[in-house]
Design an enzyme around this catalytic site. Structure first.
Site, mmCIF file in Angstrom:
data_model
loop_
_atom_site.group_PDB
_atom_site.id
_atom_site.type_symbol
_atom_site.label_atom_id
_atom_site.label_comp_id
_atom_site.label_asym_id
_atom_site.label_seq_id
_atom_site.Cartn_x
_atom_site.Cartn_y
_atom_site.Cartn_z
ATOM 1 N N CYS A 159 42.071 42.137 39.152
ATOM 2 C CA CYS A 159 41.497 42.644 37.907
ATOM 3 C C CYS A 159 39.999 42.341 37.936
ATOM 4 O O CYS A 159 39.606 41.174 38.074
ATOM 5 C CB CYS A 159 42.168 41.928 36.731
ATOM 6 N N CYS A 215 37.520 49.119 37.939
ATOM 7 C CA CYS A 215 38.675 48.563 37.220
ATOM 8 C C CYS A 215 39.895 48.991 38.008
ATOM 9 O O CYS A 215 39.980 50.151 38.449
ATOM 10 C CB CYS A 215 38.722 49.118 35.799
ATOM 11 N N THR A 216 40.828 48.078 38.204
ATOM 12 C CA THR A 216 41.964 48.390 39.080
ATOM 13 C C THR A 216 42.921 49.413 38.456
ATOM 14 O O THR A 216 43.770 49.954 39.162
ATOM 15 C CB THR A 216 42.731 47.110 39.454
HETATM 16 N N1 DGL Z 1 42.556 46.241 35.446
HETATM 17 C C1 DGL Z 1 41.562 45.413 34.883
HETATM 18 C C2 DGL Z 1 40.230 45.516 35.565
HETATM 19 O O1 DGL Z 1 40.204 45.711 36.765
HETATM 20 C C3 DGL Z 1 41.493 45.227 33.398
HETATM 21 C C4 DGL Z 1 41.696 46.374 32.515
HETATM 22 C C5 DGL Z 1 41.835 45.886 31.089
HETATM 23 O O2 DGL Z 1 42.812 45.200 30.813
HETATM 24 O O3 DGL Z 1 40.931 46.175 30.305
HETATM 25 O O4 DGL Z 1 39.196 45.353 34.969
#
Ligand code: DGL
Length: 284
Positions: free
Chosen positions: A80, A193-194
């Site tokens: 993340c 963002c993943t």
């Molecule tokens: N998937 C996460 C990232 O890479 C977080 C997304 C979220 O929960 O806002 O930032």
């Protein structure tokens, strides 16, 4: 009919995200280390992380890490960008003997490949990532002259998390968020963002004419390489478990299962991530 041999796991690796997005990293880890036992925690009940303050993200990251370590994880992959930006330093301080691998927007390779005079390289990321000191340091190191188009994407991770990447409302949101990229004719987009690689089709469509051939940069493979490097220094996992994949989620399992299928991770064995303190209020 032949069956793949059941491998004894070499290492046990914990991986977490605010929800389904980290599966894009998990898929790269699985491909790179088919003999590792992977433990995945999706903190969906507390998502999105990207629109919360640092204390919230640190608290959640600490709780989920503690859970994965209690399951026997020997190292932790923070799958993340937001949690990496806001929480990986305190996690490393709390567990100084545990290796942590984080993920951050692939700005350096994107700028290295940028052609002078070409449209700006775009970065799509959560508001939390873009506002973080860690991201600012990345920009200061690699983009002192401001060649990047930084686009915060409030609501996008949550839309993907709750409705899925291919839902009409998610597509409409992607289209709206990508309007500045479309106007600038961007052909290189850093997915910061993943969750966003799951919406790659929607992002390409939203870029307009340049979308089909655009380069979308996702550092999951680099994270998998770094994880394999650090894992190779660990002792073999104890109690000789099999090289399986186990998942825990505190959200509805159906979307996690669907995304796992799309990421070619197969059907997941999903258990309930034990409930703890209620989520704090959203601040943004
Ligand atoms: N998937 C996460 C990232 O890479 C977080 C997304 C979220 O929960 O806002 O930032």
């Amino acid at each position: 009919m032949t069956h793949a041999p059941l491998l004894a796991a070499t290492h046990r690796i914990g991986v977490f995200d605010s929800g389904v997005g980290g599966l894009t990293v998990l898929a790269a880890l699985r491909r790179r280390q088919p003999d590792a036992e992977l433990l995945y925690a999706a903190d969906s009940a507390y998502a999105p992380y990207g629109e919360r303050d640092a204390a919230y993200v640190r608290d959640r990251s600490e709780r989920v890490t503690r859970f994965l370590l209690a399951q026997g994880a020997q190292m932790i992959v923070v799958a993340c960008n937001t949690a990496t930006a806001l929480a990986i330093a305190p996690l490393r301080r709390l567990w100084p003997h545990t290796p942590f691998v984080g993920i951050e927007p692939a700005i350096k390779p994107a700028l290295a490949a940028a052609v002078p005079g070409a449209p700006p390289v775009a970065v799509l990321a959560t508001p939390g990532t873009l506002a973080s000191a860690k991201f600012r340091a990345l920009i200061d190191a690699h983009d002192p002259t401001g060649r990047l188009l930084l686009q915060p994407c409030p609501g996008l991770a949550e839309a993907i998390e709750t409705r899925g990447p291919h839902d009409a409302r998610t597509s409409a949101l992607v289209h709206r968020l990508c309007a500045p990229l479309r106007a600038a004719g961007c052909t290189t987009v850093v997915l910061g963002c993943t969750h966003y690689p799951l919406a790659a089709l929607e992002i390409r469509a939203a870029l307009g004419a340049t979308g089909a051939a655009a380069v979308l940069l996702d550092p999951a493979q680099a994270v998998a390489e770094q994880t394999a490097r650090l894992a190779s220094r660990l002792p073999a996992a104890d109690n000789a478990s099999l090289a399986t994949l186990r998942a825990w989620s505190n959200g509805p399992p159906a979307l996690l299962q669907r995304i796992a299928h799309a990421c070619e991770l197969g059907p997941l064995d999903i258990q309930a991530l034990p409930a703890d303190a209620p989520p704090r209020a959203v601040i943004a």
